[in-house]
Design an enzyme around this catalytic site. Structure first.
Site, PDB file in Angstrom:
ATOM      1  N   ASN A 108       0.692  -1.481  -0.108  1.00 45.70           N
ATOM      2  CA  ASN A 108      -0.441  -0.194   0.351  1.00 45.70           C
ATOM      3  C   ASN A 108       1.340   1.187   0.212  1.00 45.70           C
ATOM      4  O   ASN A 108       1.245   1.664   1.070  1.00 45.70           O
ATOM      5  CB  ASN A 108      -1.141   0.062   1.066  1.00 45.70           C
ATOM      6  CG  ASN A 108      -1.513   1.486   1.302  1.00 45.70           C
ATOM      7  OD1 ASN A 108      -1.744   2.234   0.324  1.00 45.70           O
ATOM      8  ND2 ASN A 108      -2.422   1.577   3.023  1.00 45.70           N
ATOM      9  N   TRP A 109       1.298   1.945  -1.091  1.00 43.66           N
ATOM     10  CA  TRP A 109       1.895   3.215  -1.094  1.00 43.66           C
ATOM     11  C   TRP A 109       1.117   4.242  -1.041  1.00 43.66           C
ATOM     12  O   TRP A 109       1.973   4.676  -0.191  1.00 43.66           O
ATOM     13  CB  TRP A 109       1.925   3.523  -3.040  1.00 43.66           C
ATOM     14  CG  TRP A 109       2.859   2.862  -3.874  1.00 43.66           C
ATOM     15  CD1 TRP A 109       3.227   0.910  -2.976  1.00 43.66           C
ATOM     16  CD2 TRP A 109       3.787   2.167  -4.716  1.00 43.66           C
ATOM     17  NE1 TRP A 109       4.270   0.302  -3.942  1.00 43.66           N
ATOM     18  CE2 TRP A 109       4.101   1.298  -5.125  1.00 43.66           C
ATOM     19  CE3 TRP A 109       3.513   3.440  -5.741  1.00 43.66           C
ATOM     20  CZ2 TRP A 109       4.787   0.830  -6.640  1.00 43.66           C
ATOM     21  CZ3 TRP A 109       4.501   2.740  -6.820  1.00 43.66           C
ATOM     22  CH2 TRP A 109       4.855   1.692  -7.546  1.00 43.66           C
ATOM     23  N   LYS A 110       0.229   4.209  -0.098  1.00 43.84           N
ATOM     24  CA  LYS A 110      -0.794   5.609   0.541  1.00 43.84           C
ATOM     25  C   LYS A 110      -0.404   6.404  -0.756  1.00 43.84           C
ATOM     26  O   LYS A 110      -0.368   6.577  -2.144  1.00 43.84           O
ATOM     27  CB  LYS A 110       0.404   5.697   1.635  1.00 43.84           C
ATOM     28  CG  LYS A 110       0.015   5.117   2.284  1.00 43.84           C
ATOM     29  CD  LYS A 110       0.178   4.980   4.157  1.00 43.84           C
ATOM     30  CE  LYS A 110       0.697   3.624   4.800  1.00 43.84           C
ATOM     31  NZ  LYS A 110      -0.214   3.896   6.483  1.00 43.84           N
ATOM     32  N   HIS A 112      -9.308   1.140   4.525  1.00 45.89           N
ATOM     33  CA  HIS A 112      -8.611   1.070   5.324  1.00 45.89           C
ATOM     34  C   HIS A 112      -8.301   2.638   6.067  1.00 45.89           C
ATOM     35  O   HIS A 112      -9.772   3.088   6.495  1.00 45.89           O
ATOM     36  CB  HIS A 112      -6.718   1.807   4.178  1.00 45.89           C
ATOM     37  CG  HIS A 112      -5.925   1.824   4.931  1.00 45.89           C
ATOM     38  ND1 HIS A 112      -5.922   2.763   6.050  1.00 45.89           N
ATOM     39  CD2 HIS A 112      -4.497   1.136   4.496  1.00 45.89           C
ATOM     40  CE1 HIS A 112      -4.022   2.342   6.481  1.00 45.89           C
ATOM     41  NE2 HIS A 112      -3.994   1.142   5.665  1.00 45.89           N
ATOM     42  N   GLU A 129      -5.266  -5.439  10.531  1.00 41.52           N
ATOM     43  CA  GLU A 129      -4.608  -4.514  10.754  1.00 41.52           C
ATOM     44  C   GLU A 129      -5.002  -3.488  12.455  1.00 41.52           C
ATOM     45  O   GLU A 129      -5.770  -2.651  11.377  1.00 41.52           O
ATOM     46  CB  GLU A 129      -5.075  -3.016   9.108  1.00 41.52           C
ATOM     47  CG  GLU A 129      -4.445  -4.091   8.796  1.00 41.52           C
ATOM     48  CD  GLU A 129      -3.579  -2.400   7.358  1.00 41.52           C
ATOM     49  OE1 GLU A 129      -2.255  -2.834   6.807  1.00 41.52           O
ATOM     50  OE2 GLU A 129      -3.852  -1.585   7.544  1.00 41.52           O
ATOM     51  N   GLY A 141       2.109   2.414  11.109  1.00 44.97           N
ATOM     52  CA  GLY A 141       3.238   3.100  11.557  1.00 44.97           C
ATOM     53  C   GLY A 141       3.350   3.437  12.727  1.00 44.97           C
ATOM     54  O   GLY A 141       4.283   4.385  12.805  1.00 44.97           O
ATOM     55  N   SER A 178       3.061  -2.269  10.468  1.00 48.20           N
ATOM     56  CA  SER A 178       4.791  -1.882  10.800  1.00 48.20           C
ATOM     57  C   SER A 178       5.720  -3.520  10.497  1.00 48.20           C
ATOM     58  O   SER A 178       5.997  -3.615  10.971  1.00 48.20           O
ATOM     59  CB  SER A 178       5.448  -1.753  12.254  1.00 48.20           C
ATOM     60  OG  SER A 178       4.259   0.230  12.610  1.00 48.20           O
TER      61      SER A 178
HETATM   62  C1  PEP Z   1      -0.697   0.126   5.887  1.00 47.97           C
HETATM   63  O1  PEP Z   1      -0.808   1.642   6.082  1.00 47.97           O
HETATM   64  O2  PEP Z   1      -2.024  -0.630   6.090  1.00 47.97           O
HETATM   65  C2  PEP Z   1       0.622  -0.553   6.903  1.00 47.97           C
HETATM   66  C3  PEP Z   1       0.276  -1.125   7.906  1.00 47.97           C
HETATM   67  O3  PEP Z   1       1.204   1.076   6.794  1.00 47.97           O
HETATM   68  P1  PEP Z   1       2.637   0.548   7.536  1.00 47.97           P
HETATM   69  O4  PEP Z   1       3.545  -0.937   7.417  1.00 47.97           O
HETATM   70  O5  PEP Z   1       3.420   0.984   7.314  1.00 47.97           O
HETATM   71  O6  PEP Z   1       2.838   0.311   9.544  1.00 47.97           O
END
Ligand code: PEP
Length: 254
Positions: free
Chosen positions: A9-11, A97, A167, A173, A213
């Site tokens: 997920n590049w956001k 999300h 998640e 994050g 993470s």
């Molecule tokens: C996400 O945004 O779905 C995510 C898991 O972010 P990160 O891996 O940076 O915690």
């Protein structure tokens, strides 16, 4: 063999098209050499089409980070439909999300978006997860309700095309991922709720990813000990060397 699904997920990253194409190229090249991993990258909307490339691959797919509740077209300014995404080569769409939920996306909208994605012939990756945990375990009830309501509009015939991404919001994050043993326990809980809704057969087949993470160092144990069907990766997915390392490490997990 069931392949592990690794979704990036590049956001809202990167800023330039040139950089996006470079990251996509490196990831696609690495994914072609893997045996037990299917890779999905989800760039921001304007970069999706330029990041697609000629030549179908069963191991590399393009996803989107959201889609409209409206299935194809109409007077919906600013919206992008799942039908349009399919037209440009998208196979998966992230729905619900926590960063979208935090900006007002309700379970009801998540459910409608997921239905539109399924009706367009794509697979939704529906994100669920508690915002915090308490000793008494009341978060489990919240999680159960969130899953039920986020799937409320989806006809059972689509059950096998749904992917759930567990998640825990507090792990997104963050410095560290959730503990592997807790990931295992929570993913079983998510599968149990899924089977309560769509039946035991669908529950056994349900694909549950973990996100929060994940990096190239912790990914293999999350798969091996957390026993999830794949990963939803944020930050590490736009760091091409790290993500490529992650894909290769997960590919080696038996
Ligand atoms: C996400 O945004 O779905 C995510 C898991 O972010 P990160 O891996 O940076 O915690």
């Amino acid at each position: 063999m069931n392949k592990k699904l690794i979704v990036g997920n590049w956001k809202m990253n990167p800023v330039t098209l040139d950089e996006a194409k470079k990251i996509a190229r490196k990831i696609k090249r690495a994914s072609a050499g893997l045996v037990s991993v299917e890779t999905v990258i989800c760039p921001p909307f304007p970069f999706i089409y330029p990041c697609t490339s000629k030549g179908e691959s069963a191991l590399f797919h393009i996803g989107a980070q959201s889609a409209s509740v409206e299935i194809d077209r109409g007077p919906f300014t600013g919206e992008v439909s799942a039908t349009m995404l399919k037209e440009i080569g998208v196979s998966y769409v992230i729905v619900g999300h926590s960063e979208q939920r935090a900006r007002g996306e309700s379970d009801s909208i998540v459910s409608k978006k997921a239905k539109a994605v399924l009706e367009a012939g794509l697979s939704p990756i529906i994100c669920v997860g508690e915002t915090s945990r308490d000793e008494a375990g009341t978060y489990l009830e919240t999680l159960k309700n969130q899953i039920k309501q986020s799937l409320a509009d989806i006809p059972p015939k689509f059950a096998s095309n749904i992917i759930l991404a567990y998640e825990p919001v507090w792990a997104i994050g963050a410095q560290e991922a959730m503990k592997n043993e807790d990931i295992y326990e929570s993913s079983l809980f998510v599968k149990k709720i899924f089977s309560d809704i769509f039946g035991p057969e669908a529950g056994v087949k349900a694909k549950v990813l973990y996100g929060g993470s994940v990096n190239y160092r912790n990914a293999p144990d999350i798969i091996a000990i957390g026993k999830v069907d794949g990963l939803l990766v944020g930050r590490e997915s736009v760091n091409a060397p790290g993500f490529v390392e992650l894909l290769k490490a997960v590919d080696l997990v038996k």
